[in-house]
Structure formats: structure tokens, C-alpha cells
Design an enzyme around this catalytic site. Structure first.
Site, short mmCIF file in Angstrom:
data_model
loop_
_atom_site.label_atom_id
_atom_site.label_comp_id
_atom_site.label_asym_id
_atom_site.label_seq_id
_atom_site.Cartn_x
_atom_site.Cartn_y
_atom_site.Cartn_z
N LEU A 22 8.99 -3.45 0.49
CA LEU A 22 7.59 -3.42 0.91
C LEU A 22 6.75 -4.45 0.16
O LEU A 22 5.81 -5.02 0.73
CB LEU A 22 7.03 -2.00 0.73
CG LEU A 22 7.70 -0.99 1.69
CD1 LEU A 22 7.44 0.44 1.24
CD2 LEU A 22 7.20 -1.19 3.12
N ARG A 26 4.35 -7.71 1.59
CA ARG A 26 3.09 -8.18 1.01
C ARG A 26 3.12 -9.68 0.78
O ARG A 26 2.18 -10.40 1.13
CB ARG A 26 2.86 -7.43 -0.31
CG ARG A 26 1.59 -7.80 -0.96
CD ARG A 26 1.23 -6.88 -2.10
NE ARG A 26 -0.15 -7.13 -2.41
CZ ARG A 26 -0.56 -7.85 -3.45
NH1 ARG A 26 0.30 -8.33 -4.28
NH2 ARG A 26 -1.84 -8.08 -3.63
N ARG A 44 8.14 6.73 -7.04
CA ARG A 44 8.62 7.59 -8.12
C ARG A 44 9.63 8.59 -7.57
O ARG A 44 9.61 8.92 -6.38
CB ARG A 44 7.46 8.33 -8.79
CG ARG A 44 6.75 9.34 -7.89
CD ARG A 44 7.21 10.74 -8.14
NE ARG A 44 6.67 11.70 -7.20
CZ ARG A 44 7.27 12.06 -6.07
NH1 ARG A 44 8.40 11.51 -5.71
NH2 ARG A 44 6.74 12.98 -5.29
N SER A 50 8.87 19.35 -11.92
CA SER A 50 8.14 19.60 -10.67
C SER A 50 9.07 20.13 -9.59
O SER A 50 8.68 20.97 -8.77
CB SER A 50 7.49 18.32 -10.16
OG SER A 50 6.68 17.73 -11.15
N ARG A 76 4.52 4.98 -2.23
CA ARG A 76 3.12 4.94 -1.83
C ARG A 76 2.70 3.51 -1.51
O ARG A 76 2.94 2.60 -2.30
CB ARG A 76 2.27 5.48 -2.97
CG ARG A 76 0.82 5.69 -2.63
CD ARG A 76 0.15 6.43 -3.76
NE ARG A 76 0.69 7.78 -3.89
CZ ARG A 76 0.60 8.51 -5.01
NH1 ARG A 76 0.03 8.01 -6.09
NH2 ARG A 76 1.09 9.72 -5.04
N GLU A 138 9.69 10.25 1.28
CA GLU A 138 8.33 10.39 1.81
C GLU A 138 7.54 9.12 1.54
O GLU A 138 7.41 8.68 0.40
CB GLU A 138 7.61 11.58 1.16
CG GLU A 138 6.23 11.82 1.76
CD GLU A 138 5.49 12.98 1.12
OE1 GLU A 138 5.59 14.10 1.63
OE2 GLU A 138 4.82 12.74 0.09
N ASN A 147 -6.58 6.84 -2.60
CA ASN A 147 -5.61 6.91 -3.68
C ASN A 147 -6.27 7.31 -4.99
O ASN A 147 -5.76 8.14 -5.73
CB ASN A 147 -4.94 5.54 -3.85
CG ASN A 147 -3.78 5.61 -4.82
OD1 ASN A 147 -2.94 6.50 -4.73
ND2 ASN A 147 -3.75 4.69 -5.77
N ILE A 152 -6.90 11.73 -9.07
CA ILE A 152 -7.73 12.66 -9.83
C ILE A 152 -7.42 14.10 -9.42
O ILE A 152 -7.20 14.97 -10.26
CB ILE A 152 -9.24 12.40 -9.58
CG1 ILE A 152 -9.61 10.94 -9.87
CG2 ILE A 152 -10.10 13.37 -10.36
CD1 ILE A 152 -9.72 10.58 -11.31
#
Lengths: 210, 210, 210, 210
Positions: A22, A26, A44, A50, A76, A138, A147, A152
């Protein structure tokens, strides 16, 4: 190699490969002197802690982890403008190096929390030392503002173990609205820039002809 | 090596070193489980075409380039919250691996365009194959919102060769206000998060004591 | 984007992707605590000046460059032991993300200059912003010694524009023999190490059984 | 942050900074079109398990680790030719960003095992979030051949827990001699290349003068 390393190794590999792929997109845009729809790319593998939390919460056994948790690998793609998101999605749909399993549009229908992003679950083939393995990854596509807000919100959600107090939740909604407003203002400028450029090119053209 | 390569080589080196040094600061915070004041770090050497433009505009000769153009090397430190900027500045002031030549606070006094950022010009020693050379580097410290806006503004300024039409300029001001508003909303949440954490810790402490 | 950038852009992308993919193989071995057959991976796109030289020498037109010059993109996989080369070739043959067009064994039959390496030409699919494009990439598999010698020979060949004087050519042959000798000594140790490990494991096993 | 992370964090930072600094030296040579004395640079922080082993073997307490173990941080500079090692050492001695604590020449006096390398222990200042901290770093300078051999020897030493059986030890010595021989052959070529270049330049000069 422990079982977590063994499980997550192809997911780590998929993230590395998709990041290089990706980022390459760019660079192609930058070299062609066109506005690049991709501002930056991050990725990641979900931390083991998690994964354990999610597995416990949703009662998923180790054997079903790979099928049930779709974001073990996450990539992302962040854009400057809301309009760039559609361009990125089109680029993803055109690729032949993986399949798209499903798409979820949390921009058209934002989550109650204020979360906005476009998600795609893909089926990505990784070449391991034991042969090819197809895994779920994903992809999240969002603007810089989306983002920023999501980063946050994620840290707050983490701190409150998912149950953010209502007053803070409302504050977050207001911040989300401010982020949305910023995206709108930017979009308006984007259109003007394009219009300005079109006029400029047209003017140059008419001068060249005379 | 042509004269541009020769001139810019230590600047390139300084950017690489400062990026590694400041990313290291980020990692130290992450490992200590504290909120990191540094979200990300980027850097660049000014492109030759931009140097030529600036030199022509300000009538600077090749011999005076290094003294007169202070941003031949530029490093940008981006933070989540406005309050993190002060923390970053304090970290920079404490370092012993370079000197600070000057500081400019475009946050307290934003530029007429709407530009906000904290700038520091440092004097950084690079070890070249011909010995030590001290060069100027510009550090920019800003929030994600400020950075987002500045990126857009920079590309518009570039497209209009510095003279942005008034209507677009006004649109940019409105976007800058939206970015400022987002920073404010985020700051409010930050205080609440800290307050919430303080209360939580206090509660835990009282329970432990009983 | 000029025509060279346009031509070479997918080759650059292929090199980046293959480097990440092959380094991933290395990591998989390291995590599994097995001897990794890959010591390191490097890659490069052929410099434009070298392309022009080759095109002139072989009378290749710009339109036929991509077909006629098979090493526009080159990826090098370096191993510790000669025996590792076969393992790497098997791993490459098993992959499903590209096709192998041809293989050349310059180890079984070294070049008159003393050059030894195993070459594979592959047909690799790159996803560009205009869709998929399949390009040729040359993979070179060799030991550290072979690589060391080849690096030196390459720089000499470059300096003498391909025509290395006979006395230096003979010196190179002697160095090539020294490199070959080093590979042989290392191979012997490798076998002993394996034998030692086998004995050790057998001994442990017999003790466990008693 | 656990105590190992806390202890090793500045060492990790020092390794990253020194790698960028020494790779920068390599690039400066490449841009100046001169033979670069640095082929590649690697670095590592000693793994915790190796620290524990060494501490147990040498009876070093946790408090004295940083003083007694000089290779907690290690950076390796690999050269093509034996003659390049001296050039690298001179470059290191000229730098003003760290002090040299001691130097050990295992090339002039190779270890009984056959190990050859030039070691420097430096005192390197790292800027942490708690202020400046000076730490010891070991720099190893060696040729590709020396490095190849040392890598093999290290893995054998590790497998036999430091006590390599005599017959394998003798094999290693023979491999070390083969590596030494390869370095010698390469050095001879290097001199001839330089001589050839000198003659060529002299010839060009005489033609220009006529």
C-alpha cells in the site's frame, strides 16, 4: 516457537507485506504528480492480551480464534480527504492478490459512539515455510480526522475497560462532531482547489492557442 | 558528488539522526506505560527546487545558503494534545547533544494565515568524513490537528505560488478554526481522563488502606 | 513521471515486496529455532546507466528492454552454507505467488571467470494503480563466500569496462578458489555439527529411557 | 517497565543511533565515488539469557552488570578489505560524539580459537527522558571473511556451551585459515586494482598534456 508465535506469525507477515504494497501505491501517485489518496499506512498484529480479552468476552476457543476474530491482523490506510476514501476502496477492489470477504461502511452509518471508518475484511494468501496459508485481515480506511478521534476513543475505551462514563462519552461525541466539521471544511477547500486548477488550466490553454 | 549533494549531505544525516533520537524518546514513554507526548516524528531535507525559489525570492547567494535558510533540515514532532507540546519542548531544552539557537511560538501568536506550531532552530553537530560540522536544523512541534491543517495549507500555498486567492484563504481560516476547535475538545477530554484516573487511583488507595 | 520512472516503478515495487517476503521466511526459521537457510536478503533495481550500457552493447531498443533485460529487478538471497542453497531453491519452487520462468545453475557449472551462483528468473505480478502487471525478476542464490567474491569481481569488471587484464583475472581466479575452499571447510564443519547434535540427542534419549 | 527493559533501554537507543551514524559514513563515501571502507553495519543488544549466563559465569551482581559487561550494546562494522579496518578505526578516533575507553587488536594477535577482529569500547552519551546517561558500547571492526567465520564459530560455541570438542575446534582453525587466505588474496587484488588505476590516471594525464 510457542503456540502464540506460531499462530500469529503469518498474520505478522501479512501486515508487513500489505504495508509495503500500500505504501507502494502511495509512491506511484507521488511520482505521477497526482494527489495521492493515501496519506499514510500503519499496521499491527493484535496483542495477545487483547486477543485473550476478546476471546473471553465472546467465548471463543483457541481453535476458533482465527475464524472468529477477524482483526488479528489489521492494516489502516489514512487519507487527507473524505473523497479519497472511495478512491482507496476502488484500488483495493481492483487488486488480484487477495479476495474481499466483506465490507462495512461506518462512514455512511457511523457507530453510536461517533466512530467513523470504512472496513474491509480480506482473505490474504501468505507463503509460509509449510506452504500457502490464507488468513483474514481487516483493512480500515479513514481520514486523518477520523483517525485522530478513533485513536483517542480507543485509549479511553481501553482505560474504562469498554464502559466509558456517560459524561465523557458525550464529550467524545462533541469531539467527533468537531472532527466531522473539520473534514467538511477540508472537503470544501478540496473542491475549490480542483475548480481553481481547472480554471487555471483552461486559462493557460486559451493563452497557448492565441 | 555534485555541489548540492555535498552541501545537503550533512543535513540529510542530521535529519536521520534526530528522527532516531526522537523516536527513541517515544519508545521510552511507551515502555514506561505513560502517555507519550510524541505521536510521530517525520523529517525532510528541503528539496533543491524549494531552496532555489527561496534563495531567489530573498536574494541569497549559494555561499550564504547555510546561514540564511534555517530550514534546510526540518524535523517535525507531532503530538495528540496541545498540552503535550510543552512537554516536548522541555525534553528538547534538557538535551545536551545540540544547542538551541532560537524559539518561535506560533501557537500563542498564530500567523495571519491560521498557521499554528512551535518552532525551534537548533545547532546540531554532525560527524562527517572530514570532521565535525555544526548545522542549523528547524524543529516543528504541533498537534495532529495543526499538522493536518498545515499540510493542506502548504499544498495550496505551493499550488498558488504563495498567493492564495482571498476566498480560499478565508476557507482555510475556517478550517483552521475547526482544527482549533477539535484541539480544544480533545484537551477537555484529556483533563477529564486525568481527573478520572486520579479519582480511580485515590479510590483504590483508600480501599487498600482499609 | 518521466519514462524511466514509469518503466522502473513496478520493478522497484517487486524488489520491495520480495525483500519483505524472503526476510519473512528468515524470521519464520529463526522463531522455529531451526538453522535458517537465509543469512540475508538484498535487492536493487538496475541503475539507468547500466541499463543504457547493456542496451547499447546488445542493441536492444527501449520497447524491448523489459523483455530482453531479465535483471531489471534483482533480488539476492545469501546463505551460510552451500547446502542451504538447495533448501532456498525448494522454498522458492513451492511458492504460489509467482511463476519460475527459468533456472541457471552456475554452481554446478561455474562461469570461466570463477563466478558461482544459482539464478532463477521469475514472473512476478505487481499491482499498480493501473491494474496488475507481470514482470521478470532475477533471483540470485549464493553463499557468503560466493557473494563476497562476486562483489569484488563486479567492481573490477566495472572499473575495467568488462575487460579485466589477464594477470588480474588470474588473481581473481585464485581468490575464487580461496572462496571455494572456505565454503568447503565450512561445509565439513556443518556436517560435523549435525553429526554431533545427532549423537547428543541419541545420548539424551538413551539416558531418558533408562 | 520491568527492570530489564529499564536497564537495556538506553543500550537499545545507543545501538540505533550508532547504526544510523555509521551507515551515514558509508553513504558519504558512496556519494563521493570513493571506495567505501564500510560494507555494512549491524548492531544488537545482548539478549537477557546471554547476560544471565555471563553474569553467573563471572559472578557479577545486577548492580555491577553495566560496569562489568562491556558488550551489553554491540555494533559491528564489516569491511571488504583488511586495509579498510585501519581507515574505519581512524574515522572512529576522529569523532567527537563519544570517547574511546579502550582498544583491543585481535587481528595482530588473533585469539587461540582463530578469532580475528578489532574491538573498541566506547563511552556513548544517550539522552533519556530522565537526562543524559553515558554507557559502554563495544564496536567490532572486521572483514567479511572474519565475520563469516566468527558467525559460524559463535553458533558452534553456543551449541557446545563454550566447550567445542577438539576435532571440531581443529576444523574451525582450518576454516579460519581459509578465511585468512581469502582475505590475503583479496588484499593482493586490491593493491593491483589501485596500481592499475594509478597507471590509467597517469596515462590519461600524459595524453592530456601532449
Amino acid at each position: 516457537m510457542n503456540s502464540w508465535d506460531e499462530l500469529l506469525s503469518p498474520y505478522k507477515q501479512a501486515v508487513e507485506e500489505l504495508k509495503v504494497k500500500l505504501k507502494g501505491i502511495r509512491e506511484q501517485y507521488q511520482k505521477s504528480s497526482n494527489h495521492t489518496p493515501i496519506e499514510f499506512v500503519t499496521g499491527r498484529v493484535k496483542p495477545v492480551s487483547s486477543i485473550l480479552n476478546k476471546a473471553a468476552r465472546k467465548q471463543i476457543s483457541f481453535e476458533h480464534l482465527e475464524q472468529e476474530i477477524q482483526d488479528l491482523a489489521g492494516v489502516r490506510i489514512v487519507t487527507q480527504f473524505v473523497e479519497d476514501i472511495e478512491t482507496v476502496i476502488e484500488l483495493i477492489r481492483k487488486r488480484t492478490d487477495f479476495e474481499i470477504l466483506e465490507e462495512r461502511d461506518y462512514i455512511l452509518e457511523q457507530k453510536p459512539s461517533g466512530y467513523r471508518s470504512y472496513h474491509l475484511i480480506i482473505f490474504y494468501p501468505v507463503q509460509t515455510i509449510h506452504g500457502e496459508k490464507k488468513i483474514q485481515v481487516e483493512l480500515q480506511v479513514r481520514t486523518l480526522s477520523m483517525n485522530f478521534w478513533a485513536t483517542i476513543e480507543h485509549s479511553l475505551r481501553y482505560k474504562y475497560s469498554g464502559e466509558i462514563p456517560e459524561d465523557i462519552s458525550m464529550r467524545l461525541m462533541r469531539a467527533s462532531e468537531a472532527a466531522f466539521k473539520l473534514d467538511e471544511e477540508m472537503s470544501i477547500i478540496r473542491d475549490e482547489v480542483r475548480e481553481a486548477q481547472r480554471l487555471l488550466l483552461a486559462k493557460h490553454h486559451s493563452q497557448d492557442v492565441q
